[in-house]
Design an enzyme around this catalytic site. Structure first.
Site, PDB file in Angstrom:
ATOM      1  N   LYS A   1       5.218 -10.973  -0.799  1.00 58.96           N
ATOM      2  CA  LYS A   1       3.993 -10.277  -1.206  1.00 58.96           C
ATOM      3  C   LYS A   1       3.954 -10.260  -2.733  1.00 58.96           C
ATOM      4  O   LYS A   1       4.981  -9.975  -3.368  1.00 58.96           O
ATOM      5  CB  LYS A   1       4.033  -8.854  -0.631  1.00 58.96           C
ATOM      6  CG  LYS A   1       2.766  -8.036  -0.865  1.00 58.96           C
ATOM      7  CD  LYS A   1       2.890  -6.651  -0.209  1.00 58.96           C
ATOM      8  CE  LYS A   1       1.600  -5.865  -0.252  1.00 58.96           C
ATOM      9  NZ  LYS A   1       1.715  -4.542   0.428  1.00 58.96           N
TER      10      LYS A   1
ATOM     11  N   SER B   1      -2.163  -3.847   3.674  1.00 59.12           N
ATOM     12  CA  SER B   1      -2.420  -4.665   2.506  1.00 59.12           C
ATOM     13  C   SER B   1      -1.580  -5.939   2.439  1.00 59.12           C
ATOM     14  O   SER B   1      -1.919  -6.855   1.696  1.00 59.12           O
ATOM     15  CB  SER B   1      -2.151  -3.853   1.242  1.00 59.12           C
ATOM     16  OG  SER B   1      -0.784  -3.459   1.204  1.00 59.12           O
TER      17      SER B   1
ATOM     18  N   SER C   1       1.015  -0.730   5.650  1.00 55.56           N
ATOM     19  CA  SER C   1       0.738  -2.092   5.187  1.00 55.56           C
ATOM     20  C   SER C   1       1.716  -3.168   5.628  1.00 55.56           C
ATOM     21  O   SER C   1       1.502  -4.341   5.317  1.00 55.56           O
ATOM     22  CB  SER C   1       0.641  -2.120   3.668  1.00 55.56           C
ATOM     23  OG  SER C   1      -0.604  -1.634   3.283  1.00 55.56           O
TER      24      SER C   1
HETATM   25  N1  GLN Z   1      -4.260   0.942   4.137  1.00 56.14           N
HETATM   26  C1  GLN Z   1      -3.596   2.006   3.471  1.00 56.14           C
HETATM   27  C2  GLN Z   1      -4.212   2.218   2.118  1.00 56.14           C
HETATM   28  O1  GLN Z   1      -5.200   1.634   1.856  1.00 56.14           O
HETATM   29  C3  GLN Z   1      -2.138   1.707   3.371  1.00 56.14           C
HETATM   30  C4  GLN Z   1      -1.814   0.752   2.299  1.00 56.14           C
HETATM   31  C5  GLN Z   1      -0.351   0.437   2.200  1.00 56.14           C
HETATM   32  O2  GLN Z   1       0.447   0.775   3.066  1.00 56.14           O
HETATM   33  N2  GLN Z   1       0.010  -0.155   1.089  1.00 56.14           N
HETATM   34  O3  GLN Z   1      -3.760   2.978   1.328  1.00 56.14           O
END
Ligand code: GLN
EC number: 6.3.5.7
Length: 496
Positions: A79, A154, A178
């Protein structure tokens, strides 16, 4: 069978035995990337020469008799939020376009030392804020199961790369889901280790009390091998846990759950959940019972307040963490023509460099932390966090692990929720409680939904530092379902 179809464990064994070189394995994956990337767009940065150079170095280390771990020579995608000294690191933001960190994150450093070969940096929602990878400042990523759908987020580039057989392994970070949510919607395994069990050092910070790096793989054992390769105490991270890494590889090799007590979270099913998700989930719960586990229903009433608490805590921490992007130290600088003050340059740079979701979070978080509102918002959310941790504690008095669907729905269409932040936030309904409590949690594939043929994930949650329980249950589910289907769930990414 071609090299890209092998598991990471198989590739590692073949390379160690000298049956194939790290260079050949890297080339096979780079060729696959060249073939499918135009459709999937999982990567933000690929540099064939840098990858092959790493692979040659690993082959040389092995030839020299150096003892490397079981994943030596195995390719991996990262990532683009993990610092890598030989590849750019952008967090999918324009504000860091082209930035090259002077050092490696602890995770990437340890994996380099263990001989893994880096294929490139994968796409994500800008600064890991989102559930679809559509918030990337560069381009969306497509779900290999159906290219019109999102790969989750994400860490959607990392999940898509593994699901599309571009990489056998990848890394992600999980702040609110995420890793688990993208794993679920692309039909692969994703693990959020215990908070502090894997180092945050060198990972671009979003919400520091929640951010947790973890592995993606197409099977439970590969995820465990990767988990063990990068986890463990790190003095460079002040919240790193100084305790032995749970024996996750051993657990992944022991898929025996007879006598285990499994709690079904009552609050996470029913209304608002896709029928096909619930059908597979209910089946897998029965399957766990047939494997000798005792299944009981458990109520965690505070879990329903996790989502609003998260959307105060995460933006608050984000507003503070992202203050460092001040146009002076890293990346973009806009309007610095000698006539403007530092404050004006900072404002112009942040206006141009951050995308709409990041700005929304910074504003929300700044508001929640401002004097006069702090107690009502941030303080209140922290109290909810305590209630959630207590719900977990009470549940773990009765059971060894908790299970739920990973996500309420299968992958949604690109564009479908892009203008509706609330609908987007709901993708993390089931995953957020484990982040707020710092617990371990995994998503493992449990079938395809009847209505759309898309993957469904089972979430397995375990107490702090009991990550091995997720792997044991995950491996049991994987084994039982494989024998039912006559092979791995994900034989072929169908749309490629
Ligand atoms: N979808 C969640 C957010 O937008 C989690 C994101 C994540 O775990 N980095 O914050």
């Amino acid at each position: 069978m071609s090299l890209i179809r092998k598991t990471a464990a198989e590739l590692g064994a073949m390379i160690a035995a000298g049956d194939v070189s790290a260079v050949e394995v890297a080339e096979a994956h780079l060729d696959r990337m060249a073939e499918v990337e135009p459709k999937v767009k999982a990567f933000l940065h690929v540099d064939r020469e840098v990858t092959l150079e790493q692979a040659r170095a690993v082959d040389a280390r092995l030839r020299a008799g150096e003892k490397l771990g079981p994943l030596a020579g195995v390719p991996i995608a990262h990532k683009d939020i993990f610092s890598t000294h030989d590849m750019p690191t952008t967090a999918a933001s324009k504000i860091l376009e082209g930035w090259r960190p002077p050092y490696d994150a602890t995770v990437t450093k340890r994996l380099r030392e263990a001989g893994l070969v880096f294929l490139g940096k994968t796409n994500l929602d800008e600064f890991a804020m989102g559930s679809s990878t559509e918030n990337s400042a560069y381009h969306p990523t497509h779900n290999p199961w159906d290219l019109t759908k999102v790969p989750g987020g994400s860490s959607g580039g990392s999940s898509a790369a593994v699901a599309a057989y571009e990489a056998p392994l990848s890394t992600g970070t999980d702040t609110g889901g995420s890793i688990r949510q993208p794993a679920a919607v692309t039909g692969i395994v994703g693990m959020k280790p215990t908070y502090g069990g894997s180092s945050r050092y060198g990972i671009i910070a979003f919400a520091s009390s929640l951010d947790t790096p973890g592995p993606f793989a197409r099977n439970v054992l590969d995820a465990a091998l990767l988990h063990e390769a990068f986890s463990g105490h790190d003095p460079m991270d002040s919240t790193s846990v100084d305790a032995p890494v749970p024996s996750v590889v051993e657990a992944a090799k022991s898929p025996d759950i007879a006598g285990m007590r499994i709690g079904v979270v009552k609050e996470f099913s029913g209304e608002g959940y896709q029928a096909g998700v619930l059908a597979r989930y209910n089946e897998v719960v029965k399957l766990l019972e047939s494997l000798g586990a005792t299944v009981v229903e458990v109520s965690c009433p505070s879990f329903t307040t996790a989502l609003p608490a998260y959307y105060l805590i995460a933006p608050s921490e984000c507003s503070s963490n992202l203050a460092r992007f001040d146009a002076m130290r890293y990346g973009l600088r806009v309007g610095d023509d000698g006539t403007r003050s530092a404050e004006e340059v900072m404002a112009l740079t942040r206006a141009a460099g951050f995308g709409p979701e990041v700005k929304r979070r910074i504003m929300l978080g700044t508001y929640a932390l401002s004097s006069g509102y702090y107690d009502a918002y941030y303080g209140q959310a922290q109290k909810v966090r305590t209630l959630i941790a207590r719900d977990f504690e009470a549940a773990y008095q009765q059971v060894d692990v908790l299970v739920s669907p990973t996500t309420p729905t299968t992958a949604f269409a690109i564009g479908e929720r892009a203008d509706d932040p609330m609908a987007m936030y709901l993708a993390d309904l089931c995953t957020i409680p484990s982040n707020l409590a710092g617990n371990a949690a995994m998503s493992v594939p449990c079938g395809l939904a009847d209505e759309d043929g898309l993957p469904v994930g089972l979430q397995i949650m375990a107490p702090v530092l009991a990550d091995d329980r997720c792997y044991r249950v995950g491996a049991a589910v994987e084994k039982a379902l494989e024998s039912r289907w006559g092979g791995p769930l994900l034989k072929e990414a169908p749309s490629l």
